[in-house]
Design a protein around this motif. Structure first.
Motif, PDB file in Angstrom:
ATOM      1  N   VAL A 214       0.854  -1.184   0.000  1.00  0.00           N
ATOM      2  CA  VAL A 214       0.000   0.000   0.000  1.00  0.00           C
ATOM      3  C   VAL A 214       0.892   1.236   0.000  1.00  0.00           C
ATOM      4  CG1 VAL A 214      -1.741   1.314   1.245  1.00  0.00           C
ATOM      5  CG2 VAL A 214      -1.805  -1.189   1.286  1.00  0.00           C
ATOM      6  N   ILE A 215       0.614   2.163  -0.915  1.00  0.00           N
ATOM      7  CA  ILE A 215       1.304   3.458  -0.928  1.00  0.00           C
ATOM      8  C   ILE A 215       0.247   4.536  -0.721  1.00  0.00           C
ATOM      9  CG2 ILE A 215       2.795   5.036  -2.197  1.00  0.00           C
ATOM     10  CD1 ILE A 215       2.533   1.556  -3.514  1.00  0.00           C
ATOM     11  N   LEU A 216       0.400   5.338   0.298  1.00  0.00           N
ATOM     12  CA  LEU A 216      -0.531   6.435   0.553  1.00  0.00           C
ATOM     13  C   LEU A 216      -0.049   7.672  -0.198  1.00  0.00           C
ATOM     14  CD1 LEU A 216      -1.052   5.947   4.395  1.00  0.00           C
ATOM     15  CD2 LEU A 216      -2.380   4.961   2.499  1.00  0.00           C
ATOM     16  N   GLY A 217      -0.950   8.288  -0.956  1.00  0.00           N
ATOM     17  CA  GLY A 217      -0.545   9.413  -1.799  1.00  0.00           C
ATOM     18  C   GLY A 217      -1.389  10.651  -1.613  1.00  0.00           C
ATOM     19  N   HIS A 218      -0.967  11.714  -2.277  1.00  0.00           N
ATOM     20  CA  HIS A 218      -1.666  13.001  -2.314  1.00  0.00           C
ATOM     21  C   HIS A 218      -1.892  13.563  -0.910  1.00  0.00           C
ATOM     22  CE1 HIS A 218      -3.877  16.233  -4.141  1.00  0.00           C
ATOM     23  NE2 HIS A 218      -3.902  15.638  -5.334  1.00  0.00           N
ATOM     24  N   LEU A 219      -0.894  13.431  -0.032  1.00  0.00           N
ATOM     25  CA  LEU A 219      -1.008  13.985   1.316  1.00  0.00           C
ATOM     26  C   LEU A 219      -0.963  15.510   1.284  1.00  0.00           C
ATOM     27  CD1 LEU A 219      -0.273  10.999   2.080  1.00  0.00           C
ATOM     28  CD2 LEU A 219       0.939  11.964   4.031  1.00  0.00           C
ATOM     29  N   SER A 220      -1.779  16.133   2.089  1.00  0.00           N
ATOM     30  CA  SER A 220      -1.776  17.584   2.223  1.00  0.00           C
ATOM     31  C   SER A 220      -0.540  18.040   2.987  1.00  0.00           C
ATOM     32  CB  SER A 220      -3.035  18.034   2.963  1.00  0.00           C
ATOM     33  OG  SER A 220      -2.937  19.393   3.344  1.00  0.00           O
ATOM     34  N   ALA A 221       0.084  19.101   2.503  1.00  0.00           N
ATOM     35  CA  ALA A 221       1.238  19.664   3.205  1.00  0.00           C
ATOM     36  C   ALA A 221       0.811  20.397   4.467  1.00  0.00           C
ATOM     37  CB  ALA A 221       1.994  20.610   2.275  1.00  0.00           C
ATOM     38  N   GLU A 222      -0.430  20.870   4.486  1.00  0.00           N
ATOM     39  CA  GLU A 222      -0.916  21.676   5.604  1.00  0.00           C
ATOM     40  C   GLU A 222      -1.674  20.851   6.651  1.00  0.00           C
ATOM     41  OE1 GLU A 222      -0.752  24.949   6.269  1.00  0.00           O
ATOM     42  OE2 GLU A 222       0.411  25.539   4.521  1.00  0.00           O
ATOM     43  N   ASN A 223      -2.317  19.786   6.208  1.00  0.00           N
ATOM     44  CA  ASN A 223      -3.287  19.121   7.073  1.00  0.00           C
ATOM     45  C   ASN A 223      -3.000  17.631   7.277  1.00  0.00           C
ATOM     46  OD1 ASN A 223      -5.060  21.515   7.268  1.00  0.00           O
ATOM     47  ND2 ASN A 223      -5.341  21.138   5.072  1.00  0.00           N
ATOM     48  N   ASN A 224      -1.746  17.246   7.187  1.00  0.00           N
ATOM     49  CA  ASN A 224      -1.394  15.852   7.393  1.00  0.00           C
ATOM     50  C   ASN A 224       0.100  15.715   7.641  1.00  0.00           C
ATOM     51  OD1 ASN A 224      -2.069  13.157   7.642  1.00  0.00           O
ATOM     52  ND2 ASN A 224      -2.792  12.922   5.541  1.00  0.00           N
ATOM     53  N   TYR A 225       0.483  14.581   8.184  1.00  0.00           N
ATOM     54  CA  TYR A 225       1.879  14.189   8.319  1.00  0.00           C
ATOM     55  C   TYR A 225       1.997  12.733   7.855  1.00  0.00           C
ATOM     56  CZ  TYR A 225       2.289  18.203  11.494  1.00  0.00           C
ATOM     57  OH  TYR A 225       2.261  19.458  12.055  1.00  0.00           O
ATOM     58  N   PRO A 226       3.102  12.358   7.247  1.00  0.00           N
ATOM     59  CA  PRO A 226       3.250  10.964   6.809  1.00  0.00           C
ATOM     60  C   PRO A 226       3.034   9.960   7.930  1.00  0.00           C
ATOM     61  CG  PRO A 226       4.961  12.316   5.816  1.00  0.00           C
ATOM     62  CD  PRO A 226       4.236  13.199   6.791  1.00  0.00           C
TER      63      PRO A 226
END
Length: 265
Positions: A214-226
């Motif tokens: 599973v690869i998680l993509g399109h993370l928000s720079a403002e509203n998420n952290y890896p």
């Protein structure tokens, strides 16, 4: 088959997918120069590509399209609504219309030894799709930019080996963050973006014993952290009505500015 995230996020998206006799890009929302460098890092030249699959017309998915079209003349696959919106995007410059190949949701087509199936997504674009790719007995999908999913989405994603799936935001971070109200509502809406929690819930319905990655993509720079995205997704899988725990499968994050390793399966 092969998969590599060259870029994934609101600042630009470009994913490489390949098989023995097919090399394609999904979206080209970064500069042509960066795309060329990314492909060279995995031993490919743009001229070796068999085409570009376009999910929708937002800038972070088509920024480099005009340059690549004029320089390399690659076939470009998209829905009719997306193609028409691309032609209304003046910043792309002139693009030879004959390079476009119109695709229909739920209608598979073949590129080389790869069968590609577009599936409709719920996003605020003209006619957006995600893509499922199969070659031989292997399959993968790249599905981002969707506000909601339904039983049909779950059905289409059964039996995959590898999935790159959107985990755009943490709901609490978004709600207390600095985005204006209208933008928060857009992201949270049915035509917005998938939250970490919804991403994990969707994964819980498509995982199976043979699932590889599973690869998680399109993370928000403002509203998420890896780290938060991974932990939230794992928790939803573990808590869901399925036989798996979040630790049963490799889960990683596709970065905005750092190319991923080449995944081969």
């Amino acid at each position: 088959m092969e998969l590599c995230s060259i870029a994934s996020g609101s600042s630009g998206n470009c994913i490489y997918a390949g098989s023995d006799h097919c090399h394609i890009l999904l979206d080209v929302g970064i500069s042509g120069k960066r795309i060329e460098a990314g492909l060279q890092e995995i031993g490919l030249n743009v001229s070796e590509l068999d085409g570009i699959l376009i999910t929708h017309e937002h800038t972070d998915h088509i920024k480099g399209l005009g340059v690549l079209a004029r320089k390399f003349g690659l076939p470009m696959y998209a829905t009719r609504g997306t193609i028409e919106e691309i032609y209304r995007t003046a910043s792309l410059g002139d693009i030879d219309r004959s390079l476009f190949c119109e695709v229909l949701p739920e209608s598979p087509f073949v590129i080389g030894d790869m069968t590609v199936l577009p599936i409709s997504t719920s996003h605020d674009a003209a006619d957006p799709v995600a893509y499922i790719m199969r070659s031989g007995k292997k399959s993968m999908a790249v599905i981002t930019d969707l506000g909601i999913y339904d039983a049909h989405t779950v059905e289409m994603l059964q039996g995959l080996d590898v999935l790159l799936l959107e985990a755009n935001h943490d709901v609490n971070m978004l709600l207390v963050g600095r985005y204006p109200y209208f933008l928060k509502q857009r992201i949270l809406g049915e035509k917005g973006h998938l939250s970490n929690e919804l991403s994990g819930q969707l994964l819980g319905q498509v995982l199976h014993d043979g699932f590889q990655r599973v690869i998680l993509g399109h993370l928000s720079a403002e509203n998420n952290y890896p780290e938060l995205a991974c932990e939230s997704v794992r928790m939803e899988i573990s808590m869901g009505d399925n036989p798996y725990r979040g630790s049963d499968f490799p889960i990683e994050v596709a970065a905005r500015d750092v190319q991923s390793e080449l995944i081969t399966f």
